[in-house]
Design a protein around this motif. Sequence first.
Motif, PDB file in Angstrom:
ATOM      1  N   TRP A 131      35.910  42.050  32.286  1.00  0.00           N
ATOM      2  CA  TRP A 131      37.189  42.085  32.992  1.00  0.00           C
ATOM      3  C   TRP A 131      37.490  40.711  33.563  1.00  0.00           C
ATOM      4  CZ3 TRP A 131      38.972  47.086  35.679  1.00  0.00           C
ATOM      5  CH2 TRP A 131      38.822  48.165  34.809  1.00  0.00           C
ATOM      6  N   HIS A 181      43.394  46.704  48.876  1.00  0.00           N
ATOM      7  CA  HIS A 181      43.699  48.072  48.466  1.00  0.00           C
ATOM      8  C   HIS A 181      45.200  48.299  48.288  1.00  0.00           C
ATOM      9  CE1 HIS A 181      40.031  50.447  48.214  1.00  0.00           C
ATOM     10  NE2 HIS A 181      39.529  49.580  49.075  1.00  0.00           N
ATOM     11  N   LYS A 213      45.975  46.699  44.946  1.00  0.00           N
ATOM     12  CA  LYS A 213      45.364  47.519  43.890  1.00  0.00           C
ATOM     13  C   LYS A 213      46.174  48.789  43.661  1.00  0.00           C
ATOM     14  CE  LYS A 213      41.053  49.884  42.727  1.00  0.00           C
ATOM     15  NZ  LYS A 213      41.194  51.295  42.910  1.00  0.00           N
ATOM     16  N   GLU A 246      48.128  49.985  40.275  1.00  0.00           N
ATOM     17  CA  GLU A 246      47.815  51.269  39.649  1.00  0.00           C
ATOM     18  C   GLU A 246      49.061  52.115  39.456  1.00  0.00           C
ATOM     19  OE1 GLU A 246      44.761  52.746  42.223  1.00  0.00           O
ATOM     20  OE2 GLU A 246      43.163  51.916  40.969  1.00  0.00           O
ATOM     21  N   ILE A 296      45.108  49.255  35.032  1.00  0.00           N
ATOM     22  CA  ILE A 296      43.766  49.686  35.405  1.00  0.00           C
ATOM     23  C   ILE A 296      43.111  48.517  36.130  1.00  0.00           C
ATOM     24  CG2 ILE A 296      41.531  50.434  34.531  1.00  0.00           C
ATOM     25  CD1 ILE A 296      43.066  51.416  32.021  1.00  0.00           C
ATOM     26  N   CYS A 297      42.596  48.740  37.330  1.00  0.00           N
ATOM     27  CA  CYS A 297      41.984  47.638  38.075  1.00  0.00           C
ATOM     28  C   CYS A 297      40.857  48.157  38.957  1.00  0.00           C
ATOM     29  CB  CYS A 297      43.026  46.886  38.895  1.00  0.00           C
ATOM     30  SG  CYS A 297      44.062  47.899  39.923  1.00  0.00           S
ATOM     31  N   THR A 298      40.019  47.245  39.378  1.00  0.00           N
ATOM     32  CA  THR A 298      38.893  47.578  40.239  1.00  0.00           C
ATOM     33  C   THR A 298      38.659  46.437  41.232  1.00  0.00           C
ATOM     34  OG1 THR A 298      36.574  48.261  40.278  1.00  0.00           O
ATOM     35  CG2 THR A 298      37.184  46.610  38.656  1.00  0.00           C
ATOM     36  N   LEU A 299      38.039  46.768  42.360  1.00  0.00           N
ATOM     37  CA  LEU A 299      37.696  45.765  43.370  1.00  0.00           C
ATOM     38  C   LEU A 299      36.197  45.495  43.292  1.00  0.00           C
ATOM     39  CD1 LEU A 299      39.800  47.071  46.368  1.00  0.00           C
ATOM     40  CD2 LEU A 299      40.290  45.094  44.935  1.00  0.00           C
ATOM     41  N   ARG A 300      35.844  44.222  43.208  1.00  0.00           N
ATOM     42  CA  ARG A 300      34.452  43.831  43.131  1.00  0.00           C
ATOM     43  C   ARG A 300      34.031  43.164  44.438  1.00  0.00           C
ATOM     44  NH1 ARG A 300      32.674  39.155  40.097  1.00  0.00           N
ATOM     45  NH2 ARG A 300      34.805  39.131  39.318  1.00  0.00           N
ATOM     46  N   GLU A 304      33.690  44.440  47.275  1.00  0.00           N
ATOM     47  CA  GLU A 304      34.408  44.947  48.444  1.00  0.00           C
ATOM     48  C   GLU A 304      33.453  45.459  49.514  1.00  0.00           C
ATOM     49  OE1 GLU A 304      37.246  48.669  49.712  1.00  0.00           O
ATOM     50  OE2 GLU A 304      36.406  48.575  47.704  1.00  0.00           O
ATOM     51  N   LEU A 307      39.860  41.231  42.662  1.00  0.00           N
ATOM     52  CA  LEU A 307      40.628  42.262  41.973  1.00  0.00           C
ATOM     53  C   LEU A 307      40.544  41.964  40.480  1.00  0.00           C
ATOM     54  CD1 LEU A 307      42.577  44.695  42.161  1.00  0.00           C
ATOM     55  CD2 LEU A 307      44.426  43.052  42.194  1.00  0.00           C
ATOM     56  N   ASP A 308      39.847  42.829  39.741  1.00  0.00           N
ATOM     57  CA  ASP A 308      39.622  42.624  38.317  1.00  0.00           C
ATOM     58  C   ASP A 308      40.495  43.563  37.487  1.00  0.00           C
ATOM     59  OD1 ASP A 308      37.711  40.756  38.920  1.00  0.00           O
ATOM     60  OD2 ASP A 308      36.017  42.111  38.650  1.00  0.00           O
TER      61      ASP A 308
END
Length: 142
Positions: free
Chosen positions: A4, A17, A20, A24, A29-33, A35, A53-54
């Motif tokens: 990603w 958030h 994000k 969404e 599609i995303c994810t927090l790394r 966090e 934010l990936d």
Amino acid sequence: MAAWTTLCTFDNYVTAHIIKSRLEVEGIICTLRDEHTIVMQWAWANALGGIKLDVPPEQYELAKHILSEIDSEVEADRQTIGFEEDTAQLNPDNRICTHCGSKNTKNLEYSKRASFLSWIMLGFPIPLKTDKWHCFHCGENF
């Protein structure tokens, strides 16, 4: 599966958030790394590079476009003169922001940097008072 791509980084998990969730809603599609690590150990935020934010590489350009739209909306809100805000619920002792005139401010009572440095040097944090304020409307410190 391809790795990603990091779209942006944050030092505040609330803002991360919100962005994000906005992505969404747009179907990204995303994810927090990192966090949870940064929320639990805020002193490590700079060492880890913040909350990342990936997004998948194939959605990166669309996500970047949506992020630029969000930034332009925020900038338009900051430039609004004579905005309406409900000051009844705010503390009457709050200072008025020198940048935008809002009373939606908070006193940053203690210096995080001084506390962190004393923690590193002495092994325990020493809370030092500061006279800085933060404006929640324009995001500036004064």
